[in-house]
Enzyme design. Structure first.
Site, PDB file in Angstrom:
ATOM      1  CG  HIS A   1      -4.196  -3.525   2.259  1.00  0.00           C
ATOM      2  ND1 HIS A   1      -3.295  -3.098   3.219  1.00  0.00           N
ATOM      3  CD2 HIS A   1      -4.787  -2.413   1.779  1.00  0.00           C
ATOM      4  CE1 HIS A   1      -3.352  -1.781   3.325  1.00  0.00           C
ATOM      5  NE2 HIS A   1      -4.245  -1.336   2.450  1.00  0.00           N
TER       6      HIS A   1
ATOM      7  CD  GLU B   1      -2.423  -6.262   4.762  1.00  0.00           C
ATOM      8  OE1 GLU B   1      -2.696  -5.084   5.048  1.00  0.00           O
ATOM      9  OE2 GLU B   1      -1.770  -6.593   3.745  1.00  0.00           O
TER      10      GLU B   1
ATOM     11  CB  CYS C   1      -0.996  -0.040   1.154  1.00  0.00           C
ATOM     12  SG  CYS C   1      -2.350   1.153   0.991  1.00  0.00           S
TER      13      CYS C   1
END
Length: 218
Positions: free
Chosen positions: A200, A202, A86
């Site tokens: 992202h 994650e 990001c």
């Protein structure tokens, strides 16, 4: 289910990071994770992760004031794997236009620019760009051997939250794009040992974890 791995990963904590989810994703994939506020530990890392959330100007200020800027640039020179996420991707570029002109680390040539508020057809579109979108390989670009190797020939969906995006100066640095309102937006870059995603991993489910696992193999 977690995956066994011997890979050691150092994640930078410069006060602008969504550390909990990033750490949890790497640990879930079996990495030996160290979180550090020490630039010396960053430079000696086996693999380095630069996460980030929020505004570019705040992130680059914290990175610089805490001594991570030089450490990141020196780490790139070691040819060991680096992964920006990001805003951690955006600060790798020359500059950003978010809230004025702000210099980045200059590791990758290009600028960070606002996502257009209008679609290519002239209709208003929501900014920030939030939610799931599909990755596409740029024309002539293969994902074989790259951070996105698990998806070569596919178009995986990943999760975005951003109002600005990098515009690489060199097309060959673009690893993946997505399209938003008909605009081509850079979603991932890779040049040698430098890898980064605007999305992202994650927060991108099993697909994102596969990207984390691929980084652990790089």
């Amino acid at each position: 289910m977690s995956q066994s791995s011997n890979a050691k990963v150092t994640i930078l904590d410069y006060g602008m990071c969504n550390l909990f989810n990033v750490v949890r994703a790497f640990e879930h994939c079996g990495a030996d994770v160290q979180v550090t506020e020490d630039p010396r530990q960053a430079l000696s890392a086996e693999r380095l992760v630069v996460p980030g959330v929020g505004a570019f100007k705040d992130s680059i200020r914290e990175v610089t004031e805490r001594g991570f800027g030089d450490a990141i640039k020196d780490f790139v020179g070691t040819q060991r794997p680096l992964f920006g996420i990001c805003v951690g991707m955006q600060i790798l570029f020359d500059a950003s236009e978010e809230f004025g002109e702000h210099a980045g680390l200059g590791i990758l040539p290009g600028r960070v620019k606002a996502i257009p508020a209008l679609t290519v057809d002239g209709a208003a579109q929501r900014v920030p760009h939030i939610g799931w979108n599909h990755l596409q390989a740029p024309v002539g670009r293969s994902w074989q051997g790259s951070l996105l190797a698990p998806f070569d020939g596919q178009s995986p969906a990943v999760y975005f939250v951003h109002s600005f995006a990098a515009a690489p100066e060199r097309d060959e640095d673009r690893l993946a794009d997505c399209h938003y309102g008909g605009h081509r937006i850079c979603a991932a870059v890779q040049r040698g040992n430098v890898m980064a995603t605007q999305f992202h991993p994650e927060r991108s489910g099993d697909g994102g974890l596969n990207i984390v696992r691929q980084f652990l193999r790089m």
